[in-house]
Design a protein around this motif. Structure first.
Motif, PDB file in Angstrom:
ATOM      1  N   GLY A   6      17.100 -70.895 -26.194  1.00 46.63           N
ATOM      2  CA  GLY A   6      17.916 -71.497 -27.240  1.00 46.63           C
ATOM      3  C   GLY A   6      17.148 -71.570 -28.545  1.00 46.63           C
ATOM      4  N   THR A   7      17.816 -72.116 -29.550  1.00 45.04           N
ATOM      5  CA  THR A   7      17.180 -72.229 -30.854  1.00 45.04           C
ATOM      6  C   THR A   7      16.221 -73.383 -30.909  1.00 45.04           C
ATOM      7  OG1 THR A   7      18.974 -73.580 -31.697  1.00 45.04           O
ATOM      8  CG2 THR A   7      19.118 -71.188 -32.068  1.00 45.04           C
ATOM      9  N   GLY A  14      17.114 -76.144 -40.046  1.00 45.51           N
ATOM     10  CA  GLY A  14      17.183 -74.933 -39.236  1.00 45.51           C
ATOM     11  C   GLY A  14      15.936 -74.089 -39.312  1.00 45.51           C
ATOM     12  N   ALA A  15      15.345 -73.986 -40.513  1.00 42.93           N
ATOM     13  CA  ALA A  15      14.125 -73.178 -40.661  1.00 42.93           C
ATOM     14  C   ALA A  15      12.975 -73.803 -39.881  1.00 42.93           C
ATOM     15  CB  ALA A  15      13.758 -73.030 -42.134  1.00 42.93           C
ATOM     16  N   GLY A  16      12.858 -75.120 -39.944  1.00 44.85           N
ATOM     17  CA  GLY A  16      11.792 -75.803 -39.202  1.00 44.85           C
ATOM     18  C   GLY A  16      11.950 -75.613 -37.712  1.00 44.85           C
ATOM     19  N   ALA A  18      13.505 -73.147 -36.289  1.00 45.98           N
ATOM     20  CA  ALA A  18      13.248 -71.728 -36.003  1.00 45.98           C
ATOM     21  C   ALA A  18      11.747 -71.460 -35.913  1.00 45.98           C
ATOM     22  CB  ALA A  18      13.884 -70.846 -37.071  1.00 45.98           C
ATOM     23  N   VAL A  19      10.971 -72.074 -36.795  1.00 36.58           N
ATOM     24  CA  VAL A  19       9.511 -71.893 -36.758  1.00 36.58           C
ATOM     25  C   VAL A  19       8.961 -72.422 -35.437  1.00 36.58           C
ATOM     26  CG1 VAL A  19       7.327 -72.634 -37.793  1.00 36.58           C
ATOM     27  CG2 VAL A  19       9.188 -71.811 -39.244  1.00 36.58           C
ATOM     28  N   GLU A  20       9.482 -73.551 -34.961  1.00 35.12           N
ATOM     29  CA  GLU A  20       9.053 -74.095 -33.674  1.00 35.12           C
ATOM     30  C   GLU A  20       9.364 -73.117 -32.537  1.00 35.12           C
ATOM     31  OE1 GLU A  20       7.211 -76.840 -32.984  1.00 35.12           O
ATOM     32  OE2 GLU A  20       7.022 -76.890 -35.165  1.00 35.12           O
ATOM     33  N   VAL A  21      10.545 -72.522 -32.561  1.00 36.87           N
ATOM     34  CA  VAL A  21      10.919 -71.542 -31.536  1.00 36.87           C
ATOM     35  C   VAL A  21      10.002 -70.326 -31.618  1.00 36.87           C
ATOM     36  CG1 VAL A  21      12.734 -69.950 -30.762  1.00 36.87           C
ATOM     37  CG2 VAL A  21      13.321 -72.306 -31.378  1.00 36.87           C
TER      38      VAL A  21
END
Length: 155
Positions: A6-7, A14-16, A18-21
């Motif tokens: 998942g995201t 959302g960008a933060g 995404a960086v974690e993913v």
């Protein structure tokens, strides 16, 4: 969404998220790459494989150049190179420009092992990515190039 695929959004932008993913998935990728290296050639670690590849691409270089290129400690490179020498995959030769300096280069066995492992890795990647659309592969490749092109400050 939960789980690895998942995201990973747990609030925040959302960008933060995404960086974690990305960070988590790159860690999984690195673990998988290390494990795969051991399966492809039991005596060849991922670091050793990388060093052999660099020696092939560069036509040979000094151990200090390897350490600088990969931002590794000289003692780490020294241990890896010693293991590769004992395995008969790397040899030292005098630098033609400065005979006081030793250059590391692949032996015939080193070239053979590197070629075998490289082909196995290519096959594994092709199999893993077989159901991806060409445009997804091209986009993924471009993103990896873009990510790796940025100078590392402190990975």
């Amino acid at each position: 969404m939960s789980g690895r695929s998942g995201t990973g959004r747990r609030g925040g932008d959302g960008a933060g998220a995404a960086v974690e993913v990305i960070q988590r998935e790159m860690t999984v990728f690195a673990r998988r790459a290390r494990a795969a290296a051991g399966r492809m050639h039991p005596e060849l670690t991922l670091v050793s494989y990388t060093l052999l590849g660099h020696l092939e691409e560069s036509g040979g270089c000094r151990a200090t150049d390897l350490a600088a290129h990969y931002a590794l400690d000289k003692s780490t490179v020294s241990r890896q190179v010693s293991a590769l020498e004992r395995a008969g995959l790397v040899e030292r030769r005098p630098d033609p420009e400065d005979l006081r300096v030793q250059v590391l280069d692949l032996t015939a066995a080193g070239r053979s092992v590197l070629a075998q492992v490289t082909e196995r890795r290519r096959t594994a990647f092709r199999e893993r990515l077989a159901d991806w659309e060409a445009e997804d592969l091209e986009r993924f490749a471009a993103y990896l190039v873009r990510y790796n092109a940025r100078p590392a400050e402190d990975d």
